[in-house]
Scaffold this motif. Structure first.
Motif, mmCIF file in Angstrom:
data_model
loop_
_atom_site.group_PDB
_atom_site.id
_atom_site.type_symbol
_atom_site.label_atom_id
_atom_site.label_comp_id
_atom_site.label_asym_id
_atom_site.label_seq_id
_atom_site.Cartn_x
_atom_site.Cartn_y
_atom_site.Cartn_z
ATOM 1 N N THR A 1 0.809 -1.205 0.000
ATOM 2 C CA THR A 1 0.000 0.000 0.000
ATOM 3 C C THR A 1 0.846 1.259 0.000
ATOM 4 O O THR A 1 0.395 2.303 -0.423
ATOM 5 C CB THR A 1 -0.916 0.025 1.236
ATOM 6 N N ARG A 2 2.064 1.172 0.483
ATOM 7 C CA ARG A 2 2.905 2.360 0.578
ATOM 8 C C ARG A 2 3.585 2.642 -0.755
ATOM 9 O O ARG A 2 3.927 1.737 -1.510
ATOM 10 C CB ARG A 2 3.932 2.161 1.675
ATOM 11 N N ALA A 3 3.790 3.916 -1.040
ATOM 12 C CA ALA A 3 4.324 4.332 -2.339
ATOM 13 C C ALA A 3 5.711 3.760 -2.610
ATOM 14 O O ALA A 3 5.986 3.285 -3.711
ATOM 15 C CB ALA A 3 4.357 5.850 -2.416
ATOM 16 N N GLU A 4 6.612 3.819 -1.621
ATOM 17 C CA GLU A 4 7.970 3.318 -1.847
ATOM 18 C C GLU A 4 7.982 1.810 -2.052
ATOM 19 O O GLU A 4 8.811 1.282 -2.773
ATOM 20 C CB GLU A 4 8.886 3.707 -0.691
ATOM 21 N N GLU A 5 7.079 1.096 -1.411
ATOM 22 C CA GLU A 5 7.019 -0.350 -1.580
ATOM 23 C C GLU A 5 6.603 -0.715 -2.997
ATOM 24 O O GLU A 5 7.037 -1.725 -3.538
ATOM 25 C CB GLU A 5 6.041 -0.974 -0.583
ATOM 26 N N LYS A 6 5.780 0.092 -3.614
ATOM 27 C CA LYS A 6 5.335 -0.196 -4.978
ATOM 28 C C LYS A 6 6.457 -0.032 -5.991
ATOM 29 O O LYS A 6 6.418 -0.624 -7.057
ATOM 30 C CB LYS A 6 4.155 0.706 -5.340
ATOM 31 N N ALA A 7 7.469 0.773 -5.650
ATOM 32 C CA ALA A 7 8.551 1.062 -6.583
ATOM 33 C C ALA A 7 9.679 0.034 -6.535
ATOM 34 O O ALA A 7 10.589 0.096 -7.338
ATOM 35 C CB ALA A 7 9.117 2.449 -6.294
ATOM 36 N N ILE A 8 9.642 -0.926 -5.615
ATOM 37 C CA ILE A 8 10.738 -1.879 -5.487
ATOM 38 C C ILE A 8 10.451 -3.172 -6.253
ATOM 39 O O ILE A 8 9.322 -3.451 -6.613
ATOM 40 C CB ILE A 8 11.056 -2.181 -4.006
ATOM 41 N N SER A 9 11.500 -3.958 -6.452
ATOM 42 C CA SER A 9 11.376 -5.197 -7.227
ATOM 43 C C SER A 9 10.650 -6.283 -6.437
ATOM 44 O O SER A 9 10.453 -6.173 -5.231
ATOM 45 C CB SER A 9 12.768 -5.696 -7.614
ATOM 46 N N VAL A 10 10.292 -7.337 -7.125
ATOM 47 C CA VAL A 10 9.581 -8.456 -6.503
ATOM 48 C C VAL A 10 10.439 -9.104 -5.413
ATOM 49 O O VAL A 10 9.939 -9.426 -4.338
ATOM 50 C CB VAL A 10 9.169 -9.500 -7.569
ATOM 51 N N THR A 11 11.735 -9.298 -5.687
ATOM 52 C CA THR A 11 12.590 -9.915 -4.677
ATOM 53 C C THR A 11 12.736 -9.029 -3.445
ATOM 54 O O THR A 11 12.799 -9.518 -2.326
ATOM 55 C CB THR A 11 13.984 -10.234 -5.240
ATOM 56 N N SER A 12 12.752 -7.714 -3.637
ATOM 57 C CA SER A 12 12.832 -6.793 -2.507
ATOM 58 C C SER A 12 11.545 -6.809 -1.695
ATOM 59 O O SER A 12 11.562 -6.627 -0.484
ATOM 60 C CB SER A 12 13.120 -5.374 -3.001
ATOM 61 N N LYS A 13 10.424 -7.053 -2.350
ATOM 62 C CA LYS A 13 9.146 -7.131 -1.639
ATOM 63 C C LYS A 13 9.115 -8.307 -0.670
ATOM 64 O O LYS A 13 8.440 -8.259 0.349
ATOM 65 C CB LYS A 13 7.987 -7.207 -2.630
ATOM 66 N N VAL A 14 9.882 -9.358 -0.974
ATOM 67 C CA VAL A 14 9.997 -10.494 -0.059
ATOM 68 C C VAL A 14 10.616 -10.024 1.261
ATOM 69 O O VAL A 14 10.137 -10.365 2.340
ATOM 70 C CB VAL A 14 10.839 -11.624 -0.686
ATOM 71 N N VAL A 15 11.672 -9.220 1.166
ATOM 72 C CA VAL A 15 12.333 -8.699 2.362
ATOM 73 C C VAL A 15 11.380 -7.799 3.140
ATOM 74 O O VAL A 15 11.278 -7.898 4.363
ATOM 75 C CB VAL A 15 13.626 -7.941 1.998
ATOM 76 N N VAL A 16 10.648 -6.934 2.452
ATOM 77 C CA VAL A 16 9.700 -6.041 3.116
ATOM 78 C C VAL A 16 8.626 -6.843 3.842
ATOM 79 O O VAL A 16 8.260 -6.525 4.985
ATOM 80 C CB VAL A 16 9.068 -5.047 2.113
ATOM 81 N N SER A 17 8.138 -7.898 3.223
ATOM 82 C CA SER A 17 7.100 -8.699 3.875
ATOM 83 C C SER A 17 7.642 -9.381 5.131
ATOM 84 O O SER A 17 6.917 -9.528 6.115
ATOM 85 C CB SER A 17 6.504 -9.724 2.911
ATOM 86 N N LEU A 18 8.910 -9.772 5.125
ATOM 87 C CA LEU A 18 9.517 -10.353 6.318
ATOM 88 C C LEU A 18 9.738 -9.298 7.401
ATOM 89 O O LEU A 18 9.557 -9.568 8.592
ATOM 90 C CB LEU A 18 10.831 -11.048 5.972
ATOM 91 N N VAL A 19 10.116 -8.085 7.001
ATOM 92 C CA VAL A 19 10.317 -7.002 7.974
ATOM 93 C C VAL A 19 8.995 -6.642 8.646
ATOM 94 O O VAL A 19 8.957 -6.311 9.835
ATOM 95 C CB VAL A 19 10.957 -5.768 7.291
ATOM 96 N N LYS A 20 7.901 -6.756 7.916
ATOM 97 C CA LYS A 20 6.588 -6.459 8.494
ATOM 98 C C LYS A 20 6.238 -7.405 9.639
ATOM 99 O O LYS A 20 5.403 -7.081 10.476
ATOM 100 C CB LYS A 20 5.495 -6.539 7.417
ATOM 101 N N THR A 21 6.863 -8.575 9.692
ATOM 102 C CA THR A 21 6.581 -9.531 10.768
ATOM 103 C C THR A 21 7.357 -9.213 12.043
ATOM 104 O O THR A 21 7.086 -9.791 13.087
ATOM 105 C CB THR A 21 6.906 -10.978 10.339
ATOM 106 N N ILE A 22 8.336 -8.315 11.961
ATOM 107 C CA ILE A 22 9.138 -7.937 13.129
ATOM 108 C C ILE A 22 8.314 -6.999 14.001
ATOM 109 O O ILE A 22 7.721 -6.040 13.507
ATOM 110 C CB ILE A 22 10.459 -7.267 12.704
#
Length: 137
Positions: A7-28
């Motif tokens: 949903t966040r603007a910066e998250e939409k601009a990153i690659s698919v592999t980077s989105k994996v890292v973001v999804s893991l960070v969201k669990t912290i």
């Protein structure tokens, strides 16, 4: 099955592999106290910016040359030349993001929002020409 979406603007601009890292960070529970370390499959400038600005999370990772833009340091092609000595380091820092490139047996590019290049030291590496271990900065 529910699809993962951003949903966040910066998250939409990153690659698919980077989105994996973001999804893991969201669990912290509190990412502002965390540091993420990753290999070159995940690392990009966009990911480092996203983790720092959106989550307050620090990041360190090895990076592929095409994912760090064109920082004003020697390119991988230039560092591969025989005239570039082993242990050569080039780095630049901008907006709290460090990009460092070091020549060892291979060219290593690191992107970080967590650590700097100081303190510098030396490592012992075997030199085929001298047939002994030599200190490399």
């Amino acid at each position: 099955m529910k699809r993962w979406s951003t949903t966040r603007a910066e998250e939409k601009a990153i690659s698919v592999t980077s989105k994996v890292v973001v999804s893991l960070v969201k669990t912290i529970k509190d990412p502002s106290y965390a540091a993420v370390y990753a290999d070159n499959c995940f690392t990009s400038i966009g990911l480092a910016k996203c983790l720092r600005s959106e989550y307050g999370c620090r990041y360190v990772g090895t990076a592929r040359e095409n994912r760090v833009g064109q920082p004003p340091i020697k390119s991988v092609k230039e560092m591969r030349k025989k005239t570039t000595q082993r242990g050569t380091l080039g780095y630049v820092s901008s907006d709290g993001i460090l990009v460092a490139r070091w020549r060892e047996n291979r060219i290593i590019t690191i992107l970080s929002t967590d650590v700097g290049v100081e303190p510098m030291g030396t490592v012992e590496r075997y030199d085929r020409a001298q047939k002994e271990k030599v200190p490399i900065p």
